[in-house]
Every structure is written in structure tokens, then in C-alpha cells.
Scaffold this active site. Sequence first.
Site, PDB file in Angstrom:
ATOM      1  N   GLU A 113       3.900   6.089  -4.137  1.00  0.00           N
ATOM      2  CA  GLU A 113       4.623   6.782  -4.762  1.00  0.00           C
ATOM      3  C   GLU A 113       4.324   7.303  -6.280  1.00  0.00           C
ATOM      4  O   GLU A 113       4.955   8.352  -6.678  1.00  0.00           O
ATOM      5  CB  GLU A 113       5.774   5.832  -4.885  1.00  0.00           C
ATOM      6  CG  GLU A 113       6.947   5.638  -3.766  1.00  0.00           C
ATOM      7  CD  GLU A 113       6.550   4.684  -2.892  1.00  0.00           C
ATOM      8  OE1 GLU A 113       5.185   4.210  -2.861  1.00  0.00           O
ATOM      9  OE2 GLU A 113       7.402   4.188  -1.904  1.00  0.00           O
ATOM     10  N   GLY A 165       8.687   4.397   1.597  1.00  0.00           N
ATOM     11  CA  GLY A 165       9.637   3.719   2.270  1.00  0.00           C
ATOM     12  C   GLY A 165       9.403   2.965   3.795  1.00  0.00           C
ATOM     13  O   GLY A 165       9.991   2.154   4.049  1.00  0.00           O
ATOM     14  N   ALA A 222       9.744   7.809   2.627  1.00  0.00           N
ATOM     15  CA  ALA A 222      11.029   8.457   2.590  1.00  0.00           C
ATOM     16  C   ALA A 222      10.998   9.880   2.620  1.00  0.00           C
ATOM     17  O   ALA A 222       9.647  10.345   2.272  1.00  0.00           O
ATOM     18  CB  ALA A 222      11.666   8.130   1.175  1.00  0.00           C
ATOM     19  N   GLU A 272       7.898  -0.372   2.755  1.00  0.00           N
ATOM     20  CA  GLU A 272       8.894  -1.075   2.279  1.00  0.00           C
ATOM     21  C   GLU A 272      10.046  -1.496   3.562  1.00  0.00           C
ATOM     22  O   GLU A 272      10.410  -2.558   3.442  1.00  0.00           O
ATOM     23  CB  GLU A 272       9.613  -0.429   1.311  1.00  0.00           C
ATOM     24  CG  GLU A 272       9.019   0.094  -0.034  1.00  0.00           C
ATOM     25  CD  GLU A 272       9.571   0.810  -0.887  1.00  0.00           C
ATOM     26  OE1 GLU A 272       9.791   2.112  -0.381  1.00  0.00           O
ATOM     27  OE2 GLU A 272       9.878   0.662  -2.036  1.00  0.00           O
TER      28      GLU A 272
HETATM   29  N1  COA Z   1       8.432  13.247   3.878  1.00  0.00           N
HETATM   30  C1  COA Z   1       8.567  14.332   4.354  1.00  0.00           C
HETATM   31  N2  COA Z   1       7.925  14.778   5.407  1.00  0.00           N
HETATM   32  C2  COA Z   1       6.717  14.169   5.616  1.00  0.00           C
HETATM   33  C3  COA Z   1       6.312  12.713   5.054  1.00  0.00           C
HETATM   34  C4  COA Z   1       7.310  12.365   4.070  1.00  0.00           C
HETATM   35  N3  COA Z   1       7.255  11.423   3.429  1.00  0.00           N
HETATM   36  N4  COA Z   1       5.424  12.333   5.495  1.00  0.00           N
HETATM   37  C5  COA Z   1       4.751  13.497   6.335  1.00  0.00           C
HETATM   38  N5  COA Z   1       5.696  14.382   6.546  1.00  0.00           N
HETATM   39  C6  COA Z   1       5.453  15.510   7.271  1.00  0.00           C
HETATM   40  C7  COA Z   1       4.657  16.833   6.621  1.00  0.00           C
HETATM   41  O1  COA Z   1       5.198  17.582   5.737  1.00  0.00           O
HETATM   42  C8  COA Z   1       4.393  17.529   7.968  1.00  0.00           C
HETATM   43  O2  COA Z   1       5.453  18.316   8.342  1.00  0.00           O
HETATM   44  P1  COA Z   1       5.183  19.939   8.729  1.00  0.00           P
HETATM   45  O3  COA Z   1       4.258  19.773   9.984  1.00  0.00           O
HETATM   46  O4  COA Z   1       6.569  20.342   8.859  1.00  0.00           O
HETATM   47  O5  COA Z   1       4.328  20.611   7.535  1.00  0.00           O
HETATM   48  C9  COA Z   1       4.318  16.294   9.038  1.00  0.00           C
HETATM   49  O6  COA Z   1       5.289  15.242   8.691  1.00  0.00           O
HETATM   50  C10 COA Z   1       2.814  15.967   9.482  1.00  0.00           C
HETATM   51  O7  COA Z   1       2.333  15.437   8.353  1.00  0.00           O
HETATM   52  P2  COA Z   1       0.811  15.874   7.697  1.00  0.00           P
HETATM   53  O8  COA Z   1       0.789  15.981   6.149  1.00  0.00           O
HETATM   54  O9  COA Z   1       0.554  17.236   8.219  1.00  0.00           O
HETATM   55  O10 COA Z   1      -0.207  15.097   8.732  1.00  0.00           O
HETATM   56  P3  COA Z   1      -1.486  14.493   8.080  1.00  0.00           P
HETATM   57  O11 COA Z   1      -2.127  13.692   9.178  1.00  0.00           O
HETATM   58  O12 COA Z   1      -2.517  15.492   7.555  1.00  0.00           O
HETATM   59  O13 COA Z   1      -1.597  13.446   6.930  1.00  0.00           O
HETATM   60  C11 COA Z   1      -0.111  11.541   5.651  1.00  0.00           C
HETATM   61  C12 COA Z   1      -0.731  12.270   7.133  1.00  0.00           C
HETATM   62  C13 COA Z   1       0.696  10.390   5.844  1.00  0.00           C
HETATM   63  C14 COA Z   1      -1.394  11.293   5.033  1.00  0.00           C
HETATM   64  C15 COA Z   1       0.576  12.693   4.952  1.00  0.00           C
HETATM   65  O14 COA Z   1       1.451  13.004   5.891  1.00  0.00           O
HETATM   66  C16 COA Z   1       1.285  12.068   3.808  1.00  0.00           C
HETATM   67  O15 COA Z   1       0.499  11.654   2.620  1.00  0.00           O
HETATM   68  N6  COA Z   1       2.606  11.917   3.868  1.00  0.00           N
HETATM   69  C17 COA Z   1       3.502  11.367   2.799  1.00  0.00           C
HETATM   70  C18 COA Z   1       3.158   9.910   2.204  1.00  0.00           C
HETATM   71  C19 COA Z   1       4.126   9.472   1.140  1.00  0.00           C
HETATM   72  O16 COA Z   1       3.896  10.038  -0.047  1.00  0.00           O
HETATM   73  N7  COA Z   1       4.964   8.861   1.390  1.00  0.00           N
HETATM   74  C20 COA Z   1       5.770   7.913   0.334  1.00  0.00           C
HETATM   75  C21 COA Z   1       6.969   8.988  -0.015  1.00  0.00           C
HETATM   76  S1  COA Z   1       7.881   8.069  -1.228  1.00  0.00           S
END
Ligand code: COA
Length: 260
Positions: free
Chosen positions: A135, A112, A66, A115
Amino acid sequence: MTYETIIADFQNGITTITINRPSKLNALNKSTIQELHDALDAANKDVNTKVIIVTGSGEKAFVAGADISEFAHFDVANGGKLAAKGQELLFDFVENLSTPVIAAVNGFALGGGLELAMACHFRVASDNAKMGLPETSLGVIPGYGGTQRLPQLVGKGRAMEMVMTAGMIDTNQALAYGLVNHVTTQEELLPLAEKIASKIMRNSSVAIKGAIKAVNANFKDGVDGYQVEIEEFGKCFGTEDFTEGTTAFLEKRKADFPGK
Ligand code: COA
């Protein structure tokens, strides 16, 4: 119909819905959830769509969760509403569609995203995919059905560990857990999903609809799945598909189901 955050494409009986926010790793915001609802609803109502495939755009992510930026400032009431609305519009909705829905998990499927994949009827993945429910690392719990569907698919102990550690599993582990049915390369992912879809399309869509309802009944509180199976089984005997399927078998030819 054109959308801003997703792409819906129909070909050869399959509607492929691609979540298309690659710069945000296809994170689900409010409009993506609404557009997914609309596209899934339209595909489910379209008599020409026999199978729906859901995937993510780009090479990195199916859906990375999400959209955290959208709910970071929410209070208790808004948090509850977010989960309720999402479950109604998308997660419960997709699970209960009568058209088969395959998730083609092409990269990160987190929060999400996992999910959503779990709400689809089954999952195939590319070998770079990583899956998890992170989460608790954000101070929340999974709110789009993850605490319910993950234990259904992988068992309670594995689900508890994944939720508590907030860790990711790779496709070897996801295969061993039964979370995904097949793993292939990224290039072969959609062709594999389409190959499975073409096998599904040979069968009676009316019977498949009844089967989805009966299988889902197994996981609904207060519903006797065996009774639902009896009812759905009985209904098949009044369909043109049943007449065609049994007649074709007896005539030693391939069935050509009218889908009625
Ligand atoms: N919500 C909002 N934005 C998100 C996102 C999320 N769940 N997951 C990734 N993004 C965005 C990042 O903020 C980034 O945006 P920016 O370039 O404007 O800063 C872009 O997507 C790329 O992500 P980034 O974190 O730079 O890539 P990465 O390869 O370093 O890491 C992940 C990849 C998936 C490990 C990392 O993005 C992450 O941990 N995301 C969140 C996962 C999460 O907790 N999801 C559950 C949400 S309830």
C-alpha cells in the site's frame, strides 16, 4: 446460491470459497467483498459445514489486493468508509466466525489479499506464493486490518519493514516468519488444506467455537482473554460433546461428537 465473483462449493463437511476474478488476479472489489461476506455467513450457519477453505482461482494469485481502479478517485471521507465497511463485512467478520477458516494461499497475496489471508484462522501456501502489503507504494496504508494483524503474526519489526518497503516475501520467509503454517506444491495445496480440515472435523465443533473465541480475545483491546477462556471452558461442561468426548475416552473408543 450462485455468485458472480466467487464460487462456493460444499463437499465432505468443507465449504471451499474460491475468489473468481482471475483476469484481475482476484482483486477484491465491492461486490466480491459483499459476496464473500454472504458466502462465509451462509457457510458459518450451515450445520454441515465443519471447516471453510478460502482460496483464489487460477494459478497466479490468491488475491492481488483491493481493486485499485475502484478507489483511485476517492476522497478522505470515502477512503475512511471503504476501510470501515470492508473491515466490518469481511475482515473482522471472517476472524470472528465460529467455523474454522483456512486460507489456501495459491499465489500473490498482496494488500487486501494478504489482509484476507491474515484474517482467516490460519494459512497454508503453495510454493509460488508471494506475500506483501504494497500500500505505501500507492500512497496509502493497509486499511483492512493489515497494520494490526501483520505485527500480531510476525512481530512488530518485521511488520514495520514489510509495510515500509512495500516489498514481497516468498514462502521460505513467510514460513520462517510464522505467517504461513505449511508450504506445498500448487497441486497439493487444496489436498493439504483438506487433510488439515479432516483432522479438525474429528474434534468437537462446539469446543472449537469456544477456542476460537478465547484465542481471538487475546487480541481484543479491553478484553481479558484469560477470563474469556475461563467462561468458554466452563460452558463446555454443559455440552453433549463434552459428555461424548469424555465418555468415549473412558470407554476406549473414538468419540462421535453430536456438535451440540
Ligand atoms: N486492483 C485492480 N486490478 C488489479 C490488481 C489490483 N489490486 N492487481 C492486478 N490487477 C489487474 C491488472 O490491472 C491487470 O488487469 P488488465 O489486464 O486489465 O490490465 C491484471 O490484473 C493482471 O495484472 P498484471 O499487473 O498485468 O500482472 P503482472 O503479472 O504483470 O503483475 C502483480 C502481478 C501482482 C505484481 C501486479 O498486478 C500488481 O502489482 N498488482 C497490484 C498489487 C497491489 O498493489 N495491491 C494492493 C492494492 S491496495
